[in-house]
Design an enzyme around this catalytic site. Structure first.
Site, short mmCIF file in Angstrom:
data_model
loop_
_atom_site.label_atom_id
_atom_site.label_comp_id
_atom_site.label_asym_id
_atom_site.label_seq_id
_atom_site.Cartn_x
_atom_site.Cartn_y
_atom_site.Cartn_z
CG ASP A 136 -1.98 -1.01 1.17
OD1 ASP A 136 -2.03 -1.73 0.15
OD2 ASP A 136 -2.76 -1.12 2.14
CG PHE A 176 -1.33 1.76 -4.88
CD1 PHE A 176 -1.48 1.16 -6.12
CD2 PHE A 176 -2.28 2.68 -4.46
CE1 PHE A 176 -2.55 1.48 -6.94
CE2 PHE A 176 -3.36 3.00 -5.27
CZ PHE A 176 -3.49 2.40 -6.51
CG ASP A 177 -1.16 5.00 -0.41
OD1 ASP A 177 -2.03 4.75 -1.28
OD2 ASP A 177 -1.30 4.73 0.79
CB SER A 214 -37.90 -2.45 -16.96
OG SER A 214 -39.18 -2.44 -17.50
CG LEU A 215 -35.23 -7.54 -17.89
CD1 LEU A 215 -34.36 -8.49 -17.09
CD2 LEU A 215 -35.17 -7.89 -19.37
CD GLU A 258 -27.16 -12.06 -17.38
OE1 GLU A 258 -27.15 -12.51 -18.55
OE2 GLU A 258 -26.70 -10.96 -17.07
CE LYS A 310 -34.92 -8.17 -11.89
NZ LYS A 310 -34.69 -7.04 -11.03
CG ASP A 354 -31.99 -5.75 -4.86
OD1 ASP A 354 -32.46 -4.82 -5.53
OD2 ASP A 354 -32.44 -6.09 -3.75
NE ARG A 394 -34.69 0.94 -16.33
CZ ARG A 394 -35.95 1.26 -16.14
NH1 ARG A 394 -36.28 2.00 -15.10
NH2 ARG A 394 -36.89 0.88 -16.98
CD GLU A 420 -29.08 -3.25 -11.10
OE1 GLU A 420 -29.13 -3.19 -12.35
OE2 GLU A 420 -30.08 -3.11 -10.38
CE1 TYR A 461 -28.31 -4.72 -17.36
CE2 TYR A 461 -27.85 -4.70 -15.01
CZ TYR A 461 -28.49 -4.16 -16.12
OH TYR A 461 -29.29 -3.08 -15.97
CE LYS A 463 -29.86 -10.19 -19.72
NZ LYS A 463 -28.58 -9.66 -19.29
CE LYS A 508 -38.98 -8.47 -8.49
NZ LYS A 508 -38.36 -7.20 -8.11
CB CYS A 511 -39.00 2.47 32.65
SG CYS A 511 -37.39 2.49 31.84
CB CYS A 563 -35.46 4.18 35.53
SG CYS A 563 -36.92 4.83 34.70
CB CYS A 614 -39.22 5.63 30.14
SG CYS A 614 -38.54 6.12 31.74
CB CYS A 666 -34.55 6.67 32.51
SG CYS A 666 -34.72 5.10 31.66
#
Ligand code: IVH
Length: 688
Positions: free
Chosen positions: A40, A43-44, A89-90, A120, A122, A124, A143, A179, A231, A300, A324, A418, A421, A436, A442
């Protein structure tokens, strides 16, 4: 330009090219192949050298330089862009029968033609399109509504799995779609940090990814560790195909992998419905072992030339469909209910259940929200609860397993006092939950308020974590937030606390004490709006506190305001206004505020007066601005001697309009003949 800089520039150009190639390669190996080729530190050092050279020779800095990965540019507003090809969309379904129908319909439509499918994941997350020209990333767009999205190029450049420059053979002009996902472990770490900072955690990785892409500060986006899963490759039909891979969807994704995209390996070419079904069944279980969320499977037609013949329905292609996953549900016995007390005294019941395996984790606790929730759900003693885990990580109680209900089971009793207390709980009219009222006695409320007070967005007093605050409270040194300001070094040095098992929980030594006292002292410079937020008045969040502070300018004006006057502030509703009013009219709070004021905290907004050029002219501000946020431009007007009003009337001198100004305001200004000026007009006015 002088002669010498021309001589200098060639070695710089050469070194920049070398560094860029080297850093690009290290990044690629690290993010695509999990391989660190350098330390690192090394790299830095290289990155630093490149940053310095680009600063020295800005004309040599490429927009796709690896230095853009760390961000630093500020997006004032996100330009709206019309997609060159709409982002469709699908069609999607939860029913396997509909997948069977899709498959047989497709086979029928294609007749004798030989073809296959790809299955494949999907993902999220948030769909984006990346345009590459001559192998360079030129634009990234969300999108949006499918036709128009937001230009998020600067933020996209900070995502390590989005290549800035492509390798090998690539089409000259195309769009890569995919995505943006927030991997679970990064998301959880981020949410934990948010909670520690007193911010509302995000409900799920998708929302967090979406919020991250719309951050104004790209350096902040760089910290989020988002991932891009490609995708789809959107190509004009006459595109060259030097690798011979572009005629199938599967081949296109392999080509994309060779170009440097992150393409998940979980893609399978399937020949029939049995293979498709097996892929779906496998991932319905295995999805929880993935490092990111998926919500289904996409199927697909693999052969690209068949897409045109299958065509489109109104908004989705006929050559693809999404299956889904249903939320996973289990039934498990409720063992007990515990009750947590929040910093405002709110009681949250929590179900302790027999541990059960659900969606990749063991679940044993879930919130029961409040007394209303328990009553509506009609939870009885000995019940088994139905617990569900959808796309979200947090399991939800969604019902009772009635088959397991014992005959004659009685409703679970709710506590009247509570648990911390012993004070009698209160349930205000129309409120779904109990609280409370013993705010001064408390313990979790007191420590909770201290935690909120010191958090980053509030007074930002570092070095005081929960353990230390609990220790200061239990030793009787701090009983409210004002006590922090009279702590002494002698009181702090040598403090120690232990948990029930005799393990040390917290301690403070010399250096720690100095750091704490310095941080407390520094907090006296925190502006009024954050002090107001730090008080922890119920429903007054960070934004609300800012608006109240801007509106009233000081705490005394707020203290003498009526509920109606408090509710006149933008986004402050009647209920919040009542809470603020009650808080400020409680003698204990008045005394606390006095003590904080005496300690030196700010209870007025700093009135920075810059000029008088605007000469008491009244402005109404509307829309989105490119150089300022709306709050900033309002402050700017006041700093230059102008006034800001929230509604247009005959007294308004100017309407200062940004992008997306509301049509109602526009109509009203035109009707009253109030001049509408732009941000540029305004700046000219101030400069004159
Ligand atoms: S293909 C024309 N593949 O699901 C084909 N979409 O309604 C367009 N999504 O918002 C999409 N994973 O962002 C495709 N492997 C995948 C996907 C995927 C997630 C999203 C996509 C879109 C929605 C489909």
């Amino acid at each position: 330009m002088d002669l010498f800089s021309n001589i200098d520039i060639e070695p710089a150009r050469k070194r920049i090219a070398e560094l860029t190639a080297l850093i690009d390669q290290y990044n690629y190996e690290y993010y695509m192949n999990d391989r660190s080729l350098v330390s690192d530190f090394e790299f830095d050092k290289l990155l630093r050298e490149l940053i310095d050279l680009e600063r020295q020779y800005p004309e040599l800095a490429s927009p796709n330089s690896p230095t853009k990965r760390v961000g630093g540019e500020v997006n004032k507003s996100f330009k709206q862009v019309t997609h060159r090809f709409p982002m469709l969309s699908l069609g999607n379904t939860y029913s396997i029968e509909e997948i069977v129908d899709f498959e047989s319909r497709t086979r029928k439509l294609l007749g004798d033609t030989e073809f296959s499918y790809t299955c494949e994941l999907k993902y999220d997350g948030v769909a984006i399109g990346l345009t590459y020209r001559h192998g360079q990333l030129v634009q990234a767009v969300t999108r949006g509504n499918g036709a128009v999205g937001d230009d998020i190029t600067t933020n996209a450049r900070t995502i390590p799995t989005i290549p800035l420059r492509l390798h090998g053979d690539y089409p000259d002009d195309f769009e890569a779609r995919g995505e943006v996902v927030y991997p679970f472990d990064e998301f959880e770490a981020f949410n934990r940090q948010r909670e520690a900072d007193g911010d509302e955690p995000f409900a799920n990785p998708r929302n967090a990814a979406s919020g991250s892409l719309k951050l104004q500060d790209s350096a902040e986006c760089a910290k989020r560790k988002l991932q891009f899963c490609m995708y789809f490759m959107m190509l004009p039909s006459n595109a060259d195909d030097p690798t011979g891979l572009l005629s199938t969807h599967y081949g296109r994704l392999q080509a994309a992998l060779q170009m440097g995209f992150k393409v998940q390996p979980y893609i399978k070419e399937c020949r029939n419905i049995e293979e498709i079904r097996a892929f779906i069944d496998y991932w319905d279980n295995a999805r929880w072992s993935l490092p990111f969320a998926i919500d289904g499977i996409v199927i697909k037609v693999n052969q690209v030339k068949l897409w045109d013949s299958l065509g489109l329905t109104a908004k989705s292609p006929r050559w693809a469909i999404a299956y889904k996953f249903k939320a996973q549900q289990v039934s498990t016995p409720l063992e007990s209910i515990s009750f947590q007390v929040g910093r405002t005294g709110i009681i949250t019941p929590v179900a302790n259940m027999k541990p059960v395996w659900l969606g990749g984790t063991t679940v044993k606790r879930a919130t029961l929200v409040n007394a209303d929730f328990i009553e509506k759900m009609d939870i009885r003693e000995g019940d088994s609860l139905l617990v569900e885990k959808g796309g979200e990580i947090i399991p939800k109680v969604v019902g009772i397993d009635m088959q397991k209900r014992q005959p004659g089971a009685r409703p679970v009793p709710y506590i009247t006092n509570c648990p911390e207390c012993g004070a009698r709980l209160v349930r205000a009219d129309g409120e779904a939950g109990h609280y409370c009222p013993n705010q001064d006695g408390c313990p979790p409320q007191i420590v909770g308020r201290l935690e909120h007070f010191v958090s980053r967005k509030a007074m930002n007093i570092d070095n005081l974590g929960s353990e230390r605050l609990e220790m200061l409270y239990s030793k009787g040194l701090v009983r409210d937030v004002a006590d922090l300001y009279s702590l002494t070094r002698e009181q702090l040095v040598g403090l120690e606390s232990y948990d029930d098992d005799g393990l040390r929980r917290a301690s403070i030594q010399d250096k720690g004490a100095d750091n704490i006292l310095n941080a407390i002292d520094k907090s006296k410079d925190v502006p009024f709006e954050r002090v107001l937020f730090a008080l922890g008045i119920r429903y007054v969040g960070e934004v609300g506190a800012k608006k109240l502070a801007r509106y009233f300018k000081n705490i005394d004006a707020m203290m003498s305001a009526s509920v109606e006057e408090l509710a006149a502030v933008e986004d402050v509703g009647e209920k919040t206004a009542t809470f603020i009013y009650d808080y400020l009219h409680d003698e204990r709070h008045r005394q606390l505020i006095e003590r904080l004021r005496k300690a030196g905290l700010k209870f007025t907004t700093a009135n920075i007066h810059v000029s008088n050029v605007l000469n008491e002219k009244v402005f109404v501000v509307s829309g989105v601005f490119s150089r300022f946020s709306r709050e900033e431009i309002k402050a700017h007007i006041e700093q230059h001697g102008g006034k800001v009003s929230s509604s247009i009337s005959s007294k308004t001198d100017y309407v200062l309009a940004g992008e997306k100004m509301g049509p109602e305001k526009l109509k009203k200004a035109e009707k009253l003949g109030v001049p509408i000026i732009s941000e540029d007009d305004y700046l000219k006015m101030v400069q004159e």
